[in-house]
Write a protein that holds these residues in place. Sequence first.
Motif, short mmCIF file in Angstrom:
data_model
loop_
_atom_site.label_atom_id
_atom_site.label_comp_id
_atom_site.label_asym_id
_atom_site.label_seq_id
_atom_site.Cartn_x
_atom_site.Cartn_y
_atom_site.Cartn_z
N LEU A 1 -3.07 2.70 9.64
CA LEU A 1 -3.76 0.98 9.55
C LEU A 1 -4.13 0.60 11.33
O LEU A 1 -4.95 0.03 11.20
CB LEU A 1 -2.10 0.38 9.18
CG LEU A 1 -1.88 -0.80 9.50
CD1 LEU A 1 -3.30 -1.20 8.04
CD2 LEU A 1 -0.76 -1.75 9.15
N ALA B 1 0.65 6.81 6.95
CA ALA B 1 -0.18 5.52 7.21
C ALA B 1 -0.09 4.53 7.77
O ALA B 1 -1.12 3.94 8.05
CB ALA B 1 0.70 5.14 5.23
N LEU C 1 0.71 -1.38 -0.25
CA LEU C 1 -0.38 -0.03 -0.17
C LEU C 1 0.88 1.44 -0.03
O LEU C 1 0.40 2.48 -0.47
CB LEU C 1 -1.10 -0.27 1.35
CG LEU C 1 -2.16 -0.83 0.97
CD1 LEU C 1 -3.26 -0.90 2.50
CD2 LEU C 1 -3.04 -0.22 0.27
N ARG D 1 4.99 3.88 -2.79
CA ARG D 1 5.28 5.31 -3.48
C ARG D 1 4.68 5.83 -2.28
O ARG D 1 6.03 7.54 -2.53
CB ARG D 1 3.63 5.27 -4.12
CG ARG D 1 3.81 5.04 -5.43
CD ARG D 1 2.22 4.56 -6.50
NE ARG D 1 1.87 6.67 -6.78
CZ ARG D 1 1.48 6.90 -7.34
NH1 ARG D 1 0.45 5.63 -7.26
NH2 ARG D 1 0.98 7.94 -7.60
N ILE D 2 5.41 5.99 -1.21
CA ILE D 2 5.84 7.26 0.05
C ILE D 2 6.55 6.51 1.09
O ILE D 2 6.75 5.57 1.08
CB ILE D 2 4.09 7.23 0.62
CG1 ILE D 2 3.44 6.18 1.19
CG2 ILE D 2 3.43 7.89 -0.25
CD1 ILE D 2 2.35 6.36 1.83
#
Lengths: 292, 319
Positions: free
Chosen positions: B119, B115, B103, B106-107
């Motif tokens: 979660l 993120a 997930l 890309r970060i």
Amino acid sequence: MVFLDLALNALASGIALGCIYALVALGLAITFGLLHIPNVAHPALVIAGAYAVVLANMRGIDPILAALVLTLPFYAVGLAFYEFYARAFERRGRGNTLQSLTLFFGVSLIVEIALVVAFGTDLRSVSVPYVGRSFELGLIVLPYRFLVPALLAPAVILGLWLYMTRTHSGLAMRAVAHDERALSISGHDPVAIKRHAFGLATALAVLAGAALVIVGPVDPFAGRVHLGRVFAVVVLAGLGSIPGTLAAAIIIGVAEAFVTAFLSPSWAPGVAFAILLGTLALRPNGIFGTAR
Amino acid sequence: MSWRNFLLVALLVAAAGMVLPRVLENPYYFFAGYVVLQYVVIATGWNILGGYAGYTNFGTSAFFGAGVYTAAFLIKAFEAPLLVQVLAAAGIGMLLGLVTGYLTLRIQGVYFAIATVALVVVLETVVHNSDYLGGASGLTTIAPPAPAWFAGPTQYVFCVMLVLALVAVGIARAIEHSWVGRSLRAIRASEPAAEACGVPTLRMKLAACAISGGVIAMAGAPYPYYASHVDPLSAFSLTIGLNALAMPLIGGTRSWIGPVLGAVLLASVQQITTVTISSEFNILAVGLMLIAFVVLAPEGILGLVAELRERVGRRRATT
């Protein structure tokens, strides 16, 4: 008919909720969005602001009025705080994520414990004449203790947006996010501008605190609930977008209100984060952000 | 320390731990010691991703909570033995790590941290709403009688946690001294440069996420038997995420010994202040320690030691 009633009320309270979230997230939109400082202590500062407002209210002062006056000392605290941060980090070159997150987490713990020591862990609230009464328009019923702080948000955001786009120092603040070097070449001190921006963000914390404490009572750890949500708002908005902050907060507020109304209140906390995870996975620059 | 010496020390520690329940009477020491060891496992697991690869995981409690609830589920559904619980928790943790990794491919930096916070809340909400797992009020999980050698259930989970801690440290050490650790360090220094040098950054990041998640979830597995009760609030507590990041930072993130030092130091201070002063001052102590270390010794105890050595070396060179 019941469905329409429920949906309209969910929409109204979602928008109101979103406005309040936007107010809490606004300081972070400046510190994290423009200055790239992950200030996880912001929600704790908001709660500290709420307690300051409670103190003033005990002497009979209206919470919003008190908050407006209190922005000045909070601004000064913000300046001092940034000075400390800058001395600890930026002089040695950029501090890494882990270190600055840890520093601000430490600060937020200390703020929380200071509040516990000073006020105890009981819930504190303010008394205002409009608590207990509701605004009614057709099917929509919205308590004033929601509506009044919610109306504070668009006013503050409009003011901030005008400041950022129309005034010299506001422009300088946005410029510092883009290119510090160019700013110092054009004769401005980037550190002074950042200090000012941090002060402004801290001053906004007390306004948000006033809004929160009008909505409902707070305890010293109340900031923790908001920590994740405000980051969700700022990331969803796209870094540094002030009107985007309001829009993103309203999206989250409405989504939470609908889940509460149609599914169950216990699912609501997960909504903001499910939206956030989706955004980060699909559109890391946020909905209203430009490419970094 | 060579591998042989490391194994020798680990065996000695394990043996000492196994003898301890026969020597020490007061079960409270095991009760408090369990928490310290639990944080050794958590901090070590965190450091594989956070320290070696430089990806700040703020959501450690998501993995810990997943481990706790995996174990609780197995207890309720099958009354599975503790070993099965630990292995299953590690498996679920690895899976969760992989998903998180996918997930967040890309970060980087703060975004990754945010993120992982998301979660935690998503998992907590799911558990909150699952009736089978007890919802908000939680589940009661009574441990079966412990093997006679250990004199009591607390002593038993303490010894289990000791073994887990040794396994976790062994894994971390093995990673650090292999090509895996080298490529993670390259990612930490510069991801594009690592990619350009032929490091499969994507796969290495996923591997680090999975191993780190597995180790942290493993730390949660004995918790139901330790506490006899699990609830979402304590399993997904913010304190766990905070400690997981604070301990390696205090000890030093570059080597496996750093998180161990940090965990033993910070968790002991917490246990002692909780008992002697109050649980509020325990939080205050953590806050002050965090700020002091970040400002004065950003590389942790290991960094301080390295600096000291260098200074002594320089003095020798000049005289």
